[in-house]
Design a protein around this motif. Structure first.
Motif, PDB file in Angstrom:
ATOM      1  N   TRP A   1      52.618 -35.739   5.294  1.00  0.00           N
ATOM      2  CA  TRP A   1      53.623 -35.280   5.612  1.00  0.00           C
ATOM      3  C   TRP A   1      53.902 -33.766   6.077  1.00  0.00           C
TER       4      TRP A   1
ATOM      5  N   GLN B   1      56.873 -32.268   8.582  1.00  0.00           N
ATOM      6  CA  GLN B   1      58.035 -31.717   7.960  1.00  0.00           C
ATOM      7  C   GLN B   1      58.158 -30.178   8.300  1.00  0.00           C
TER       8      GLN B   1
ATOM      9  N   ASP C   1      63.460 -30.635   6.443  1.00  0.00           N
ATOM     10  CA  ASP C   1      62.934 -32.094   6.151  1.00  0.00           C
ATOM     11  C   ASP C   1      62.479 -32.133   4.837  1.00  0.00           C
ATOM     12  N   ARG C   2      61.919 -31.072   4.399  1.00  0.00           N
ATOM     13  CA  ARG C   2      61.459 -31.240   2.605  1.00  0.00           C
ATOM     14  C   ARG C   2      62.184 -31.334   1.543  1.00  0.00           C
TER      15      ARG C   2
ATOM     16  N   ARG D   1      62.285 -37.577   4.930  1.00  0.00           N
ATOM     17  CA  ARG D   1      62.520 -37.274   6.373  1.00  0.00           C
ATOM     18  C   ARG D   1      61.303 -36.687   6.850  1.00  0.00           C
ATOM     19  N   ALA D   2      61.111 -36.568   8.246  1.00  0.00           N
ATOM     20  CA  ALA D   2      60.335 -35.972   9.169  1.00  0.00           C
ATOM     21  C   ALA D   2      60.464 -36.139  10.617  1.00  0.00           C
TER      22      ALA D   2
END
Length: 144
Positions: free
Chosen positions: A70, A74, A78-79, A99-100
């Motif tokens: 990831w 990210q 996003d993290r 999320r990404a």
């Protein structure tokens, strides 16, 4: 529930909150204090970092796999996992978002639920449930 039980469950929730802060910050060292030495971590076997991991060596292996999968997809926003913590006694249930953003412009925002079992204010079992592992794998398969 007694006052002591209420205090313990609130402390369990705080332990899991600390875990989520550590995951968002990619702070593996903090995780060693949060996870019990005999912890079991489970992810869907179909994921690149999926499977069952045991002990502190296992959380290191799982964490490396997660970051390798990831990190390049990210940004700081996003993290942020947007975690909601639900007190369930010696367990804490967490609703969160994976999320990404891919370099091809695609994005991912999928809900997940994790269940953490605690003993003596340390996590002894961690199980992640992603809503749609097929969509997650499709997104990852599109990325370089």
């Amino acid at each position: 529930m007694s006052t002591e039980e209420t205090r313990m469950t609130a402390e369990n929730v705080e332990v899991v909150r600390r875990l989520f802060r550590a995951v968002e910050a990619r702070d593996i060292e903090a995780m060693y204090e949060i996870y019990a030495p005999d912890v079991i971590v489970r992810e869907a076997p179909s994921l690149p970092y999926g499977g069952e991991y045991r002990g502190h060596a296992g959380i290191l292996e799982h964490g490396r796999g997660y970051v390798e999968t990831w990190d390049h997809l990210q940004d700081d926003e996003d993290r942020q996992l947007d975690a909601e913590f639900i007190d369930a006694g010696d367990r804490v249930v967490v609703c969160w978002r994976q999320r990404a953003h891919g370099p091809d412009g695609t994005s991912l925002a999928l809900p997940a639920i994790s269940i953490y079992e605690l003993r003596d204010l340390r996590i002894v079992e961690s199980t992640m449930h992603h809503l749609d592992t097929a969509a997650l794998l499709t997104f990852l398969g599109r990325q370089p």
